[in-house]
Scaffold this motif. Structure first.
Motif, PDB file in Angstrom:
ATOM      1  N   CYS A 441       0.836  -1.206   0.000  1.00 51.86           N
ATOM      2  CA  CYS A 441       0.000   0.000   0.000  1.00 51.86           C
ATOM      3  C   CYS A 441       0.872   1.257   0.000  1.00 51.86           C
ATOM      4  O   CYS A 441       0.653   2.176  -0.801  1.00 51.86           O
ATOM      5  N   VAL A 442       1.877   1.278   0.848  1.00 55.17           N
ATOM      6  CA  VAL A 442       2.729   2.471   0.949  1.00 55.17           C
ATOM      7  C   VAL A 442       3.493   2.702  -0.354  1.00 55.17           C
ATOM      8  O   VAL A 442       3.701   3.845  -0.774  1.00 55.17           O
ATOM      9  N   GLY A 443       3.888   1.621  -1.034  1.00 58.87           N
ATOM     10  CA  GLY A 443       4.704   1.753  -2.240  1.00 58.87           C
ATOM     11  C   GLY A 443       3.912   1.931  -3.526  1.00 58.87           C
ATOM     12  O   GLY A 443       4.493   1.985  -4.605  1.00 58.87           O
ATOM     13  N   SER A 444       2.570   2.013  -3.427  1.00 61.57           N
ATOM     14  CA  SER A 444       1.737   2.076  -4.632  1.00 61.57           C
ATOM     15  C   SER A 444       0.972   3.389  -4.707  1.00 61.57           C
ATOM     16  O   SER A 444       0.679   3.997  -3.682  1.00 61.57           O
ATOM     17  N   HIS A 445       0.621   3.796  -5.936  1.00 60.11           N
ATOM     18  CA  HIS A 445      -0.165   5.023  -6.054  1.00 60.11           C
ATOM     19  C   HIS A 445      -1.656   4.751  -6.044  1.00 60.11           C
ATOM     20  O   HIS A 445      -2.458   5.652  -5.811  1.00 60.11           O
ATOM     21  N   LYS A 446      -2.046   3.499  -6.309  1.00 64.34           N
ATOM     22  CA  LYS A 446      -3.451   3.129  -6.219  1.00 64.34           C
ATOM     23  C   LYS A 446      -3.564   1.744  -5.584  1.00 64.34           C
ATOM     24  O   LYS A 446      -2.744   0.859  -5.831  1.00 64.34           O
ATOM     25  N   VAL A 447      -4.616   1.579  -4.789  1.00 68.08           N
ATOM     26  CA  VAL A 447      -4.907   0.290  -4.165  1.00 68.08           C
ATOM     27  C   VAL A 447      -6.359  -0.035  -4.489  1.00 68.08           C
ATOM     28  O   VAL A 447      -7.230   0.825  -4.328  1.00 68.08           O
ATOM     29  N   ASN A 448      -6.602  -1.247  -4.984  1.00 66.75           N
ATOM     30  CA  ASN A 448      -7.995  -1.571  -5.299  1.00 66.75           C
ATOM     31  C   ASN A 448      -8.437  -2.908  -4.729  1.00 66.75           C
ATOM     32  O   ASN A 448      -7.641  -3.828  -4.563  1.00 66.75           O
ATOM     33  N   GLY A 449      -9.731  -2.984  -4.440  1.00 69.69           N
ATOM     34  CA  GLY A 449     -10.386  -4.248  -4.136  1.00 69.69           C
ATOM     35  C   GLY A 449     -11.013  -4.778  -5.418  1.00 69.69           C
ATOM     36  O   GLY A 449     -10.946  -4.125  -6.464  1.00 69.69           O
ATOM     37  N   VAL A 450     -11.627  -5.972  -5.361  1.00 69.35           N
ATOM     38  CA  VAL A 450     -12.010  -6.671  -6.584  1.00 69.35           C
ATOM     39  C   VAL A 450     -13.524  -6.787  -6.809  1.00 69.35           C
ATOM     40  O   VAL A 450     -13.961  -7.426  -7.749  1.00 69.35           O
ATOM     41  N   ALA A 451     -14.309  -6.176  -5.930  1.00 67.19           N
ATOM     42  CA  ALA A 451     -15.756  -6.032  -6.133  1.00 67.19           C
ATOM     43  C   ALA A 451     -16.176  -4.881  -5.236  1.00 67.19           C
ATOM     44  O   ALA A 451     -15.467  -4.546  -4.283  1.00 67.19           O
ATOM     45  N   ALA A 452     -17.314  -4.292  -5.524  1.00 70.50           N
ATOM     46  CA  ALA A 452     -17.706  -3.078  -4.794  1.00 70.50           C
ATOM     47  C   ALA A 452     -17.734  -3.306  -3.286  1.00 70.50           C
ATOM     48  O   ALA A 452     -17.145  -2.530  -2.519  1.00 70.50           O
ATOM     49  N   PHE A 466      -5.005   3.948   6.619  1.00 61.08           N
ATOM     50  CA  PHE A 466      -4.355   4.487   5.414  1.00 61.08           C
ATOM     51  C   PHE A 466      -5.271   5.464   4.691  1.00 61.08           C
ATOM     52  O   PHE A 466      -4.808   6.431   4.102  1.00 61.08           O
ATOM     53  N   VAL A 467      -6.575   5.183   4.732  1.00 63.30           N
ATOM     54  CA  VAL A 467      -7.521   6.121   4.126  1.00 63.30           C
ATOM     55  C   VAL A 467      -7.432   7.452   4.855  1.00 63.30           C
ATOM     56  O   VAL A 467      -7.372   8.525   4.238  1.00 63.30           O
ATOM     57  N   THR A 468      -7.364   7.394   6.179  1.00 64.62           N
ATOM     58  CA  THR A 468      -7.245   8.620   6.972  1.00 64.62           C
ATOM     59  C   THR A 468      -5.953   9.367   6.634  1.00 64.62           C
ATOM     60  O   THR A 468      -5.950  10.586   6.447  1.00 64.62           O
ATOM     61  N   VAL A 469      -4.865   8.631   6.546  1.00 59.31           N
ATOM     62  CA  VAL A 469      -3.557   9.263   6.384  1.00 59.31           C
ATOM     63  C   VAL A 469      -3.298   9.676   4.930  1.00 59.31           C
ATOM     64  O   VAL A 469      -2.772  10.757   4.664  1.00 59.31           O
ATOM     65  N   GLN A 470      -3.652   8.806   3.986  1.00 57.53           N
ATOM     66  CA  GLN A 470      -3.268   9.058   2.592  1.00 57.53           C
ATOM     67  C   GLN A 470      -4.418   9.574   1.718  1.00 57.53           C
ATOM     68  O   GLN A 470      -4.195   9.891   0.557  1.00 57.53           O
ATOM     69  N   GLY A 471      -5.600   9.618   2.273  1.00 60.78           N
ATOM     70  CA  GLY A 471      -6.734  10.146   1.510  1.00 60.78           C
ATOM     71  C   GLY A 471      -7.506   9.055   0.803  1.00 60.78           C
ATOM     72  O   GLY A 471      -6.965   8.006   0.447  1.00 60.78           O
ATOM     73  N   GLU A 472      -8.769   9.335   0.570  1.00 59.21           N
ATOM     74  CA  GLU A 472      -9.687   8.322   0.054  1.00 59.21           C
ATOM     75  C   GLU A 472      -9.431   7.996  -1.420  1.00 59.21           C
ATOM     76  O   GLU A 472      -9.667   6.871  -1.861  1.00 59.21           O
ATOM     77  N   ASP A 473      -8.911   8.969  -2.182  1.00 53.00           N
ATOM     78  CA  ASP A 473      -8.781   8.791  -3.636  1.00 53.00           C
ATOM     79  C   ASP A 473      -7.860   7.650  -4.037  1.00 53.00           C
ATOM     80  O   ASP A 473      -7.967   7.107  -5.130  1.00 53.00           O
ATOM     81  N   LYS A 474      -6.953   7.335  -3.159  1.00 53.41           N
ATOM     82  CA  LYS A 474      -6.009   6.268  -3.483  1.00 53.41           C
ATOM     83  C   LYS A 474      -6.690   4.896  -3.513  1.00 53.41           C
ATOM     84  O   LYS A 474      -6.201   3.969  -4.151  1.00 53.41           O
ATOM     85  N   PHE A 475      -7.828   4.775  -2.836  1.00 59.43           N
ATOM     86  CA  PHE A 475      -8.466   3.462  -2.657  1.00 59.43           C
ATOM     87  C   PHE A 475      -9.685   3.347  -3.556  1.00 59.43           C
ATOM     88  O   PHE A 475     -10.674   4.063  -3.368  1.00 59.43           O
ATOM     89  N   ILE A 476      -9.593   2.471  -4.548  1.00 55.13           N
ATOM     90  CA  ILE A 476     -10.636   2.408  -5.562  1.00 55.13           C
ATOM     91  C   ILE A 476     -11.148   0.975  -5.733  1.00 55.13           C
ATOM     92  O   ILE A 476     -10.573   0.035  -5.179  1.00 55.13           O
ATOM     93  N   ASN A 477     -12.208   0.853  -6.503  1.00 51.62           N
ATOM     94  CA  ASN A 477     -12.745  -0.486  -6.788  1.00 51.62           C
ATOM     95  C   ASN A 477     -12.553  -0.834  -8.251  1.00 51.62           C
ATOM     96  O   ASN A 477     -12.760  -0.010  -9.131  1.00 51.62           O
TER      97      ASN A 477
END
Ligand code: GL7
Length: 831
Positions: A441-452, A466-477
């Motif tokens: 997670c720390v080494g990536s610019h995007k992190v995604n899960g595999v279903a909504a 990580f959402v708190t620290v790095q912001g919500e935009d990094k975490f996508i579906n």
């Protein structure tokens, strides 16, 4: 470096990029050429194995033209490439897929037919490339297929295991594992690249480069060579051919001639054995992490060779390394390849002498990470002492990554020591552990899960801080998808022909939004009849397959009820077989006249259990014991049959999935990240009986709730139920209690064998909530039967489902990744 003489260009000017030769005479010649020249056989003594090899080599010749052209073209235009790093590629067979992609199936069928062979039998000669466990590995294979078909310049990187997924035999009802020696016969679908070999170091010690802060020399005597094997991925309807580059340990240079000369024969080959073993076996764990040292070394060999290769290719462009993220995107398929992050740091710091900040900027702009599970037992962690011993340089880099990361957290949230403890890449346990998901997670610019649902859950659980620290935009579906080439056009030719008719042409195979057209035909009686006939034919084909693999005779007129996947407690095959036992009990209570009115049903199971997963293996034994009793009960006859198909594989799935009426996807809510077979079943006109979990939810949204049978508690309720069951005895309803009673009364052999399974519900806290969901599960089964009685409505459901499934093509997933994560464009390969 040898230079190409200028004459070569002229001499070979017309080489390769000509059209593929399709005429029967040329094809026949090339098959005979391979038969005689490649395999030293003659047409007179050719058997179907020879026919397969000769035909496969001849098809591959035709593929190579496009393959060379693809790579040449991408190099020429400096295309940005995506590298999909995965420890698993569950490819299955390639021959038929290649024939379909090159549109040569009819031609080969004819040529082989002329000499007395049936193409289907020849296809059956190929062994699966089973370099993966289950969904995660098969997803990787679908994704490289979609990249190829959608003209994205994409490569898969993986390992060439000598032994793939083990072969499952069923002996006395129990699973017995045998090695999968898939490379025993020639493999037409790989190209050894002895020239593409990289040294990979282990152990040793570090020497700091004088006057540098982050630059070290890593001295080690343990160096293995990783050699590339390339596997072509033919794109359908395009010249683009993708590549899966698999690494294998090369051992020749490790032979110790001095020891041999001194008579120490075992010692002479000891180094070779130690190296070879790294790429010998696929770890057969699905959704579990074993923490074995060999696995860590395997992961590193893979990451190091891959990153060295990517950097070598990039350097050929002559551009500065700061531009790597403009020409390369690397996707981490789960945490298994996470060492790629510190490995790229090592290369940039130690070999290329970049500063920390320069290197870190390149790394974080290049990598992105997909999480595939939240099961705690699957979370990869490596003990710090183990990592420090095997990969001292990487351990140092990980410490520094963590230090700088925690510094940034402290800056934002000063004094929050508990946050630092929770979010640290190093877990303060004894011994300390490296949390690979956090490193990824720390080494990536995007992190995604595999279903909504899964992408939401990871934001609320493992990556909450990580959402708190790095912001919500990094975490996508990025909801998973499957390839329509293999999972519709390949495995279900009759249904595919009907879709082609409805759409007007075959373009739907690369653009699944076109299947919507099926809705126009849902009221067309003739179309509906042919739709049912296609399903019926697939069911008969499966019945024949079952007869030949298990000796069990089933009627293709029964309802086929299928649950095929890895055997896992969270997937709840146990709940399924308990319900089968209850159904058996109910049937036994009926009069023959009553029974005659029941819907005949065949309950089909298949799936492997990890070799060390005792509970899962007991579940297999229970299924087989129940099957034996029920199938032998003359009173029951065809009204209920139970089948366990051994050795589930991609190829078995290609028989099973098109033949299903109802398939079960019944994980406890919140545990199955996505599932992908759920998509395959519906894409083949099957109906789902499932929980409100993973991609089932989005499938329901797309096709409409009338087309799917949901049951069971919801993900947000699971926590409370589990909490309650920790302190209260579960209360099985009458139906579940009946199943327990029958087992304990020795109806299916010695009941004591199965007591631990019953105890997992009654005494183990019922973690997977069988007792909670069982009543609604039985209800749902009733609803399925009622619906199935109305065949007209059932066919409507089936057609509408397929028509509305476009979202679940892996082409859609890949396009989303390309646009939102990788920032790459399609590149149309031309001469
Ligand atoms: C898995 C998930 O369990 C599965 O739900 C998902 O469809 C698949 C692909 O994303 O990934 N995660 C995992 O570790 N394995 C899976 O199959 C083995």
């Amino acid at each position: 470096q040898s230079k190409t003489p200028s004459k070569i260009d002229n001499v070979f000017q017309n080489y390769s990029h000509s059209e593929i030769s399709r005429d029967a005479a040329t094809i026949k010649n090339s098959v005979v050429m391979h038969l005689t020249a490649t395999f030293l056989r003659t047409p007179a003594n050719m058997d179907s194995g020879d026919a397969y090899l000769a035909s496969a080599f001849s098809v591959r010749d035709r593929l190579l033209q496009r393959w060379n052209m693809t790579n040449e073209y991408h190099d020429r235009v400096n295309a940005k490439r995506v590298y999909y790093m995965s420890l698993e590629f569950l490819i299955g067979r390639t021959f038929d897929n290649a024939l379909l992609a090159l549109e040569l199936r009819n031609e080969y069928s004819k040529v082989l037919g002329d000499v007395g062979f049936c193409l289907e039998d020849i296809i059956d000669e190929e062994r699966d490339a089973a370099l993966g466990n289950g969904g995660l590995g098969r997803l990787a294979a679908c994704y490289v297929d979609s990249m190829a078909c959608s003209d994205y310049p994409g490569w898969g990187y993986g390992l060439r295991y000598k032994y793939g997924m083990f072969q499952q035999q069923i002996i006395d009802g129990y699973q017995v594992e045998a090695p999968d020696c898939w490379l025993d016969s020639p493999n037409p679908w790989e190209f050894p690249r002895p020239d593409v070999t990289y040294p990979v170091k282990f152990y040793g010690h570090l020497v700091r480069v004088p006057d540098s802060k982050h630059r070290f020399t890593w001295e080690s005597n343990v160096v293995y060579d990783a050699m590339a094997f390339d596997v072509p991925v033919p794109g359908y309807g395009t010249n683009n051919v993708g590549n899966i580059r698999l690494w294998s340990c090369k051992t020749n240079s490790l032979f110790d001639l001095n020891k041999f000369n001194a008579g120490d024969y075992a010692g002479a080959t000891g180094g070779q054995v130690a190296a070879q073993i790294l790429t010998d076996v696929l770890y057969p764990n699905d959704n579990t992490n074993e923490g074995k040292e060999l696995r860590l070394r395997q992961e590193y060999l893979f990451c190091s060779a891959t990153l060295q290769d990517i950097i070598a290719r990039f350097k050929k462009t002559g551009k500065p390394l700061s531009e790597l993220p403009d020409l390369a995107a690397i996707q981490l398929n789960d945490t298994h390849p996470t060492l790629g992050i510190p490995e790229l740091m090592r290369i940039l710091l130690d070999d290329e002498a970049l500063t920390w900040d320069e290197a870190w900027s390149i790394v974080t702009r290049t990598f992105a990470f997909t999480n595939h599970t939240i099961l705690p037992e699957a979370m990869e962690k490596w003990p710090v002492p183990m990592m420090d011993k095997i990969l001292p340089r990487h351990m140092g880099i990980i410490y520094d990554i963590n230090l700088y990361f925690l510094q940034s957290v402290e800056e934002k949230f000063p004094g929050d020591r508990d946050l630092l403890r929770r979010i640290s890449i190093i877990e303060e346990s004894n011994p300390q552990q490296v949390r690979m998901a956090f490193l990824a997670c720390v080494g990536s610019h995007k992190v995604n899960g595999v279903a909504a649902i899964h992408s939401d859950i990871i934001k609320q659980s493992i990556f909450n801080d990580f959402v708190t620290v790095q912001g919500e935009d990094k975490f996508i579906n990025k909801t998973n998808g499957v390839s329509p080439r293999r999972w519709m056009n390949g495995c279900n030719p009759d249904m595919s022909a009907l879709i082609t008719e409805a759409v007007g042409d075959r373009t739907w195979i690369n653009d699944l939004t076109k299947v919507k057209k099926l809705e126009d035909h849902v009221a067309d009686d003739d179309f509906r009849a042919r739709w049912s006939a296609a399903k019926q034919k697939n069911k008969q084909r499966l019945a024949d397959y079952i007869l030949s693999t298990t000796g069990i005779k089933i009627s293709a007129d029964a309802l086929f009820d299928v649950q095929v996947q890895r055997i896992h407690e969270y997937k709840r095959q146990l709940m399924n077989i308990f319900s089968v036992i209850y159904r058996y009990h109910c049937l036994k209570q009926m009069t023959p006249a009553e029974r005659a009115k029941e819907i005949s049903r065949v309950v089909i199971f298949a799936g492997k259990a990890a070799a060390g997963y005792w509970v899962a293996k007991q579940v297999i034994k229970l299924i087989n014991s129940v099957a034996e009793v029920i199938n032998a009960d003359a009173e029951i006859g065809d009204v209920l049959k139970v089948v366990f198909i051994p050795d589930y594989s991609v190829t078995a799935a290609e028989y099973l999935i098109p033949a299903s009426d109802i398939s079960q996807h019944i994980s406890t809510a919140g545990t199955e990240a996505s599932g992908t077979s759920n998509m395959k079943f519906v894409l083949n006109g099957g109906i789902i009986l499932g929980t409100v979990d993973g991609a089932n939810i989005e499938i329901g949204e797309e096709i409409g709730e009338e087309q799917i049978f949901f049951f069971g508690c919801l993900a947000h309720e699971v926590g409370d139920f589990r909490h309650y069951l920790r302190f209260h005895q579960p209360k099985p309803d009458e139906a579940l209690q009946t199943a327990f009673d029958l087992i304990q009364n020795n109806t299916f052999g010695d009941g004591a064998i199965f007591q631990p399974l019953i105890d997992s519900v009654l005494r183990g806290g019922d973690v997977y909530l069988l007792s909670v969901d069982f009543p609604s599960y039985i209800q749902a089964h009733k609803a399925v039967e009622d619906a199935y009685r109305n065949q007209e409505e059932w066919v409507t459901k089936s057609i509408l489902s397929v028509a509305r499934m476009a979202k679940f093509s892996s082409d859609r997933s890949i396009q989303e990744y390309a646009e939102e994560v990788w920032n790459i464009e399609p590149v149309r390969v031309t001469n």
